[in-house]
Each structure stands twice: as structure tokens, then as C-alpha cells.
Design a protein around this motif. Structure first.
Motif, PDB file in Angstrom:
ATOM      1  N   LEU A 116       0.837  -1.210   0.000  1.00 10.79           N
ATOM      2  CA  LEU A 116       0.000   0.000   0.000  1.00 10.79           C
ATOM      3  C   LEU A 116       0.867   1.252   0.000  1.00 10.79           C
ATOM      4  N   LEU A 117       1.841   1.302   0.892  1.00 12.95           N
ATOM      5  CA  LEU A 117       2.681   2.489   1.049  1.00 12.95           C
ATOM      6  C   LEU A 117       3.505   2.794  -0.202  1.00 12.95           C
ATOM      7  N   LEU A 118       3.999   1.747  -0.851  1.00 12.56           N
ATOM      8  CA  LEU A 118       4.952   1.968  -1.946  1.00 12.56           C
ATOM      9  C   LEU A 118       4.329   1.971  -3.332  1.00 12.56           C
ATOM     10  N   THR A 119       3.133   1.404  -3.472  1.00 17.35           N
ATOM     11  CA  THR A 119       2.558   1.311  -4.823  1.00 17.35           C
ATOM     12  C   THR A 119       1.114   1.808  -4.935  1.00 17.35           C
ATOM     13  N   LYS A 120       0.452   2.081  -3.800  1.00 18.96           N
ATOM     14  CA  LYS A 120      -0.972   2.435  -3.844  1.00 18.96           C
ATOM     15  C   LYS A 120      -1.299   3.748  -3.136  1.00 18.96           C
ATOM     16  N   ALA A 121      -0.284   4.507  -2.718  1.00 15.66           N
ATOM     17  CA  ALA A 121      -0.512   5.648  -1.815  1.00 15.66           C
ATOM     18  C   ALA A 121      -0.718   6.992  -2.514  1.00 15.66           C
ATOM     19  N   ALA A 122      -0.595   7.054  -3.837  1.00 15.54           N
ATOM     20  CA  ALA A 122      -0.733   8.340  -4.544  1.00 15.54           C
ATOM     21  C   ALA A 122      -2.059   9.007  -4.185  1.00 15.54           C
ATOM     22  N   GLY A 123      -1.985  10.267  -3.761  1.00 20.31           N
ATOM     23  CA  GLY A 123      -3.184  11.011  -3.373  1.00 20.31           C
ATOM     24  C   GLY A 123      -3.447  11.010  -1.883  1.00 20.31           C
ATOM     25  N   SER A 124      -2.742  10.145  -1.146  1.00 16.99           N
ATOM     26  CA  SER A 124      -2.937  10.062   0.311  1.00 16.99           C
ATOM     27  C   SER A 124      -1.883  10.909   1.032  1.00 16.99           C
ATOM     28  N   THR A 125      -2.056  11.018   2.335  1.00 11.93           N
ATOM     29  CA  THR A 125      -1.080  11.708   3.186  1.00 11.93           C
ATOM     30  C   THR A 125       0.320  11.131   3.010  1.00 11.93           C
ATOM     31  N   HIS A 126       0.396   9.842   2.715  1.00 18.09           N
ATOM     32  CA  HIS A 126       1.690   9.152   2.679  1.00 18.09           C
ATOM     33  C   HIS A 126       2.206   8.888   1.269  1.00 18.09           C
ATOM     34  N   GLU A 127       1.774   9.684   0.296  1.00 19.77           N
ATOM     35  CA  GLU A 127       2.200   9.402  -1.089  1.00 19.77           C
ATOM     36  C   GLU A 127       3.707   9.597  -1.301  1.00 19.77           C
ATOM     37  N   HIS A 128       4.370  10.358  -0.421  1.00 24.80           N
ATOM     38  CA  HIS A 128       5.817  10.579  -0.563  1.00 24.80           C
ATOM     39  C   HIS A 128       6.613   9.804   0.482  1.00 24.80           C
ATOM     40  N   PHE A 129       6.057   8.696   0.944  1.00 27.07           N
ATOM     41  CA  PHE A 129       6.682   7.895   2.002  1.00 27.07           C
ATOM     42  C   PHE A 129       8.137   7.548   1.684  1.00 27.07           C
ATOM     43  N   GLN A 130       8.398   7.012   0.497  1.00 32.15           N
ATOM     44  CA  GLN A 130       9.757   6.566   0.162  1.00 32.15           C
ATOM     45  C   GLN A 130      10.756   7.718   0.211  1.00 32.15           C
ATOM     46  N   GLU A 131      10.381   8.859  -0.374  1.00 31.91           N
ATOM     47  CA  GLU A 131      11.271  10.029  -0.380  1.00 31.91           C
ATOM     48  C   GLU A 131      11.505  10.544   1.043  1.00 31.91           C
ATOM     49  N   GLU A 132      10.438  10.537   1.850  1.00 29.97           N
ATOM     50  CA  GLU A 132      10.559  11.046   3.228  1.00 29.97           C
ATOM     51  C   GLU A 132      11.481  10.165   4.074  1.00 29.97           C
ATOM     52  N   ILE A 133      11.391   8.845   3.876  1.00 30.13           N
ATOM     53  CA  ILE A 133      12.263   7.935   4.626  1.00 30.13           C
ATOM     54  C   ILE A 133      13.709   8.069   4.141  1.00 30.13           C
ATOM     55  N   CYS A 134      13.894   8.234   2.831  1.00 27.61           N
ATOM     56  CA  CYS A 134      15.240   8.473   2.288  1.00 27.61           C
ATOM     57  C   CYS A 134      15.853   9.720   2.917  1.00 27.61           C
ATOM     58  N   GLU A 135      15.043  10.759   3.022  1.00 24.04           N
ATOM     59  CA  GLU A 135      15.503  12.030   3.590  1.00 24.04           C
ATOM     60  C   GLU A 135      15.888  11.856   5.065  1.00 24.04           C
ATOM     61  N   LEU A 136      15.051  11.153   5.822  1.00 24.37           N
ATOM     62  CA  LEU A 136      15.306  10.925   7.241  1.00 24.37           C
ATOM     63  C   LEU A 136      16.573  10.084   7.436  1.00 24.37           C
ATOM     64  N   TYR A 137      16.710   9.029   6.641  1.00 22.32           N
ATOM     65  CA  TYR A 137      17.881   8.150   6.746  1.00 22.32           C
ATOM     66  C   TYR A 137      19.155   8.896   6.359  1.00 22.32           C
TER      67      TYR A 137
END
Length: 208
Positions: A116-137
């Protein structure tokens, strides 16, 4: 009161199961609240008592997984490296491998949520999950690399863009497990290769 509470909990569980199925099939944007309610055997009025909109459904499904990811990524910060020096490097590697194994176990136990997070999240609060985790890491790694240089554990300073590249490589590798629908066995070997590649490359760059 107990019956009512149990019934409310059961209704919420049915709604979340229905929502997960709908999001997996149609993505966040294509999912229908009416369908979620109908497939859960719940009226739309009853549904709105539990979830105000599609985004609240999506967040309820994935927020715990996001917290686990953030907690795992935080292991890269300088606080978790404070006791580190060359004689203890192997101990650090052993702890790292343990956390990697635990996280892969968690990913496979919650494969649908990461899908859901990586392939189905477009339009949701978490649509940039991957980029945000990359930034945090990247931020955590940069802080640790700088601390290691200032503490003279590392002989060389690594540039922020190089740290960004290495951090992104690791995060993207974990995402590959989901987006390429890898088996657990393949995922374990893949991450072991990526960790070895980045570990020894990092040590060389830092002059360790």
C-alpha cells in the motif's frame, strides 16, 4: 456496554479489512468509500462514525508500519554509534545484522501494508513515504558520518551528496523487495549483498 464495545471493535476491524482489499485492488485514488462500507456489511453512516474519509482509513492501516520504519532508520543516528570505535566494529556489524533480520521479518509479516505504502498511496497523506524515509535516513547517516569524522574514528569527511546516494541506495533496496514482489529468501540475500557493498564502500571512503 461490553457487547456494544465488542460490536464497535468488530465493525472497525471489518471496515479496515475491506479498506485494505479495496486499496490494494484500486489504489488510494480509485478506492470507493461506498464499496468499502458495502463489502464490510456496514452502512455509510456507521462507517463515518469510525473513519471520516479515505485518508483516515489509509493512515489507520499504514501508520504503525511507518513508525516501525522510522524507528529502524533511527538506528543510523549518532546516539546509536556513541560507543563505536575500531575494536568494537564487529559488535556494531552484528547488531546491524540483527536489526536487518528483524526488519525483514516485519516487512514480510506486513507485506500488504508496505505494498500500500509503496505502490498504492498516490493522493494520500503518505504518497511521498519513500522520499521522506530516504531524507530521514540521509539526515541520520550524515549526522553520524560527521560525528565519526570529528571523533577521529573516520580519517576522511564524506560529502553530503555521497551520503545521500548511499542512504538512498539502501532505502531503495528495501523498497525493491516490495515493488519486485521478492521471496523472503531472495530478499535476505539481496539485502546482505547491498549491506556488504555499502558497508565496505563507506569504510573505504571514510578512511577506516
Amino acid at each position: 456496554m461490553a457487547d456494544s464495545s465488542t460490536s464497535a471493535a468488530e465493525t472497525k476491524t471489518k471496515l479496515l479489512q475491506s479498506a485494505k482489499k479495496e486499496f490494494l485492488e484500486k489504489g488510494f485514488m480509485g478506492a470507493s468509500l461506498r464499496t468499502i462500507a458495502a463489502n464490510a456489511g456496514v452502512t455509510t453512516g456507521a462507517m463515518y462514525r469510525h473513519f471520516k474519509d479515505k485518508d483516515s482509513f489509509f493512515c489507520a492501516l499504514v501508520d504503525e508500519a511507518i513508525e516501525v520504519v522510522k524507528k529502524t532508520v533511527s538506528l543510523a543516528d549518532s546516539e546509536n554509534h556513541a560507543g563505536l570505535d575500531s575494536p568494537h566494529m564487529q559488535e556494531h556489524f552484528d547488531l546491524e545484522e540483527k536489526s536487518v533480520k528483524e526488519f525483514i521479518d516485519y516487512m514480510f509479516a506486513n507485506f500488504d501494508l508496505f505494498t500500500l505504502l509503496l505502490t498504492k498511496a498516490a493522493g494520500s497523506t503518505h504518497e511521498h513515504f519513500q522520499e521522506e524515509i530516504c531524507e530521514l535516513y540521509t539526515k541520520n547517516c550524515e549526522e553520524t558520518f560527521n560525528w565519526m569524522y570529528e571523533s577521529k574514528i573516520a580519517a576522511k569527511k564524506v560529502s553530503p551528496m555521497t551520503i545521500h546516494f548511499m542512504a538512498s541506495t539502501i532505502i531503495n533496496a528495501y523498497c525493491d523487495i516490495i515493488t519486485h514482489n521478492m521471496s523472503k529468501e531472495d530478499a535476505i540475500h539481496y539485502i546482505a549483498d547491498i549491506m556488504e557493498f555499502t558497508r565496505y564502500g563507506t569504510m573505504h571512503l571514510m578512511g577506516i
